[in-house]
Design a protein around this motif. Structure first.
Motif, mmCIF file in Angstrom:
data_model
loop_
_atom_site.group_PDB
_atom_site.id
_atom_site.type_symbol
_atom_site.label_atom_id
_atom_site.label_comp_id
_atom_site.label_asym_id
_atom_site.label_seq_id
_atom_site.Cartn_x
_atom_site.Cartn_y
_atom_site.Cartn_z
ATOM 1 N N THR A 37 16.091 47.983 4.146
ATOM 2 C CA THR A 37 16.208 47.289 5.435
ATOM 3 C C THR A 37 16.758 48.229 6.506
ATOM 4 N N SER A 38 17.657 49.131 6.127
ATOM 5 C CA SER A 38 18.160 50.116 7.092
ATOM 6 C C SER A 38 17.047 51.064 7.523
ATOM 7 N N LEU A 39 16.198 51.462 6.590
ATOM 8 C CA LEU A 39 15.061 52.326 6.915
ATOM 9 C C LEU A 39 14.120 51.611 7.874
ATOM 10 N N ASP A 40 13.831 50.347 7.599
ATOM 11 C CA ASP A 40 12.955 49.584 8.494
ATOM 12 C C ASP A 40 13.561 49.463 9.891
ATOM 13 N N GLY A 41 14.864 49.225 9.943
ATOM 14 C CA GLY A 41 15.544 49.130 11.234
ATOM 15 C C GLY A 41 15.506 50.443 11.997
ATOM 16 N N LEU A 42 15.703 51.554 11.268
ATOM 17 C CA LEU A 42 15.640 52.871 11.900
ATOM 18 C C LEU A 42 14.242 53.129 12.456
ATOM 19 N N CYS A 43 13.225 52.786 11.695
ATOM 20 C CA CYS A 43 11.847 52.971 12.177
ATOM 21 C C CYS A 43 11.593 52.122 13.419
ATOM 22 N N ASP A 44 12.075 50.889 13.412
ATOM 23 C CA ASP A 44 11.923 50.030 14.596
ATOM 24 C C ASP A 44 12.626 50.638 15.803
ATOM 25 N N ALA A 45 13.844 51.150 15.593
ATOM 26 C CA ALA A 45 14.593 51.769 16.698
ATOM 27 C C ALA A 45 13.865 52.997 17.223
ATOM 28 N N LEU A 46 13.338 53.819 16.322
ATOM 29 C CA LEU A 46 12.605 55.008 16.747
ATOM 30 C C LEU A 46 11.355 54.626 17.539
ATOM 31 N N ASP A 47 10.704 53.547 17.118
ATOM 32 C CA ASP A 47 9.487 53.098 17.807
ATOM 33 C C ASP A 47 9.773 52.672 19.243
ATOM 34 N N ARG A 48 11.022 52.321 19.522
ATOM 35 C CA ARG A 48 11.403 51.860 20.855
ATOM 36 C C ARG A 48 12.297 52.867 21.585
ATOM 37 N N ALA A 49 12.446 54.044 21.013
ATOM 38 C CA ALA A 49 13.364 55.048 21.565
ATOM 39 C C ALA A 49 12.899 55.534 22.933
ATOM 40 N N ALA A 50 13.873 55.717 23.790
ATOM 41 C CA ALA A 50 13.613 56.278 25.116
ATOM 42 C C ALA A 50 14.701 57.325 25.358
ATOM 43 N N CYS A 51 14.440 58.523 24.905
ATOM 44 C CA CYS A 51 15.434 59.588 25.047
ATOM 45 C C CYS A 51 14.709 60.918 25.230
ATOM 46 N N ASP A 52 15.478 61.951 25.434
ATOM 47 C CA ASP A 52 14.890 63.267 25.659
ATOM 48 C C ASP A 52 14.470 63.973 24.374
ATOM 49 N N ALA A 53 14.876 63.454 23.219
ATOM 50 C CA ALA A 53 14.519 64.079 21.943
ATOM 51 C C ALA A 53 13.026 63.891 21.678
ATOM 52 N N ASP A 54 12.503 64.741 20.836
ATOM 53 C CA ASP A 54 11.079 64.689 20.481
ATOM 54 C C ASP A 54 10.874 63.655 19.371
ATOM 55 N N VAL A 55 11.141 62.396 19.710
ATOM 56 C CA VAL A 55 11.000 61.301 18.747
ATOM 57 C C VAL A 55 9.522 60.917 18.672
#
Length: 114
Positions: A37-55
């Motif tokens: 569930t933590s992995l799924d949450g991390l993937c969801d967060a990355l999918d919505r990321a708005a930052c300067d990193a190359d996500v």
């Protein structure tokens, strides 16, 4: 995306501490690892990321996951291959360094062994 294994991730794969093995060792019957569930949450967060990193975008992340899971990390079962493929993508993009990953892994291991 580099198709070469990353040292820290290669060592993880070599330890073969995959959920089916660990669950059997400790008598756990749940087929889903507790960290999924933590992995799924991390993937969801990355999918919505708005930052300067190359996500990676959702499509990039899934394409990289599919490619790495089928090649470099094909010996791992699901969801371990998803987890390691995501780590590989983030390392390759410079979102996290191998040293930072190793430090975090060491901290988790220390908590588990305490």
């Amino acid at each position: 995306m580099s198709g070469e294994p990353i040292g820290t991730l290669r060592r993880i794969v070599e330890r073969n501490q995959v959920w089916p093995v660990m669950a059997a060792k400790y008598g756990v019957e749940n087929p889903v690892p507790p960290w999924k569930t933590s992995l799924d949450g991390l993937c969801d967060a990355l999918d919505r990321a708005a930052c300067d990193a190359d996500v990676p975008t959702f499509a990039e992340r899934r394409d990289e996951e599919d490619d790495l899971s089928a090649t470099v990390y094909s010996s791992l079962p699901y969801p371990e291959n998803q987890l390691v493929a995501l780590a590989h993508s983030l390392l390759a993009r410079g979102v996290i360094t191998e040293e930072e990953l190793q430090q975090r892994l060491s901290a988790v291991r220390a908590r588990l062994e305490a």
